[in-house]
Design an enzyme around this catalytic site. Structure first.
Site, PDB file in Angstrom:
ATOM      1  CB  SER A  89      -0.975  -0.030   1.180  1.00 39.24           C
ATOM      2  OG  SER A  89      -1.965   0.972   1.048  1.00 39.24           O
ATOM      3  CD  GLN A 238      -1.040   1.876  -3.611  1.00 38.38           C
ATOM      4  OE1 GLN A 238      -1.479   2.831  -3.003  1.00 38.38           O
ATOM      5  NE2 GLN A 238       0.193   1.446  -3.465  1.00 38.38           N
TER       6      GLN A 238
END
Length: 292
Positions: A89, A238
């Site tokens: 992440s 993302q």
């Protein structure tokens, strides 16, 4: 030579006091000063705040990026160099910096805006699930509107994200050893982040990406790439896409990686990798003191 991957942790790995010994390293203080000029506040002051400011998303993301990037710089100054990089992440930003895709200050600008937008997200929920039947989980997610697999961390641990009702439905209908609702402001890594992701694109579009010095495994597409345009496109997906960490872990031995170094606070990623892939050498670099 041992083939090595560097991996960079994301939000959740932060802790009070992280990075404090960087103040004693002259090569680190210049970067800390650059970050403060952009952010308007001191990373080390936030990290030392006893009221746990560092766990507020607004602060967490820049703090992790700055500390992980500086640790990577210190390792490379000692002549160490990874053969492959990946980040979980937020950690993907430090991985891209370590690979030379963008410069340090560009990364600070990116994670500053990312942290701002994600801290403002107020819709939805997330939950961590441990010990479950994977096919049952996949079937239930497919049958439940408004929920997605946000983090596929390893075969026995995932995070789901989506509307509050949908997340609670999965928690109640899928048999698990443990299910814990996460203390987050919104449904990260889900379609509910689309408005924030659209705003973030304006900042991302303005940053020049260069071809990576070594292959990068992206969260949304865990196949190696050094191409600047490809890496930028993957990063643009993302915020709403899943973190496919289990697949990243499984790829490492396939690529001939023998050693994995987690660069950043804690040992979350090496712990996940250990439970997914046996036989890899695992190391953690969480402070400047561990770098001679």
């Amino acid at each position: 030579m041992t083939k090595t991957a560097w991996v960079f942790p994301g939000q959740g790995s932060q802790k009070i006091g992280m990075g404090v010994d960087l103040a004693a390293r002259p090569e680190a203080t210049a970067k800390l000063d650059q970050a403060q000029e952009i952010l308007g506040w001191s990373v080390l002051d936030i990290c030392q705040s006893e009221d746990d400011k560092v766990s507020n998303t607004f602060y967490t993301q820049p703090c992790l990026y700055v500390i992980e990037s500086i640790l990577a710089d210190l390792l490379m100054a000692q002549g160490q160099q990874p053969d492959l990089v990946a980040g979980h992440s937020l950690g993907e930003y430090a991985a891209l910096y370590a690979a030379g895709v963008f410069d340090f200050t560009a990364g600070v600008h990116l994670v500053k805006r990312r942290g701002e937008l994600m801290s403002q997200a107020s819709e939805g929920a997330m939950a961590a699930l441990m010990g479950f039947d994977r096919s049952e989980l996949d079937d239930q997610i497919a049958a439940t509107a408004g929920v997605v697999l946000a983090n596929d961390n390893n075969p026995g641990q995932v995070v789901i994200s989506g509307t509050t009702v949908a997340v609670e439905t999965i928690m109640q209908t899928v048999k698990t050893k443990r299910a814990v609702k996460l203390n987050v402001s919104g449904a990260f890594h889900s379609p509910l982040m689309a408005p924030a992701a659209r705003e973030f694109q304006e900042v991302l579009a303005a940053v020049e990406f260069k071809d990576a010095r070594m292959p990068v495994l992206s969260n949304v597409e865990p196949t190696p790439s050094t191409d600047a345009a490809t890496l930028k496109q993957r990063l643009s997906q993302q915020m709403t896409g899943s973190v496919r960490w289990r697949e990243i872990s499984l790829y490492l031995p396939e690529a001939g990686v023998e050693q994995v170094v987690e660069v950043g606070p804690g040992n979350v990623l090496t712990g996940l990798i250990k439970r997914t892939c046996k036989g890899l050498q695992l190391e953690n670099i969480s402070s400047a003191a561990q770098i001679l």
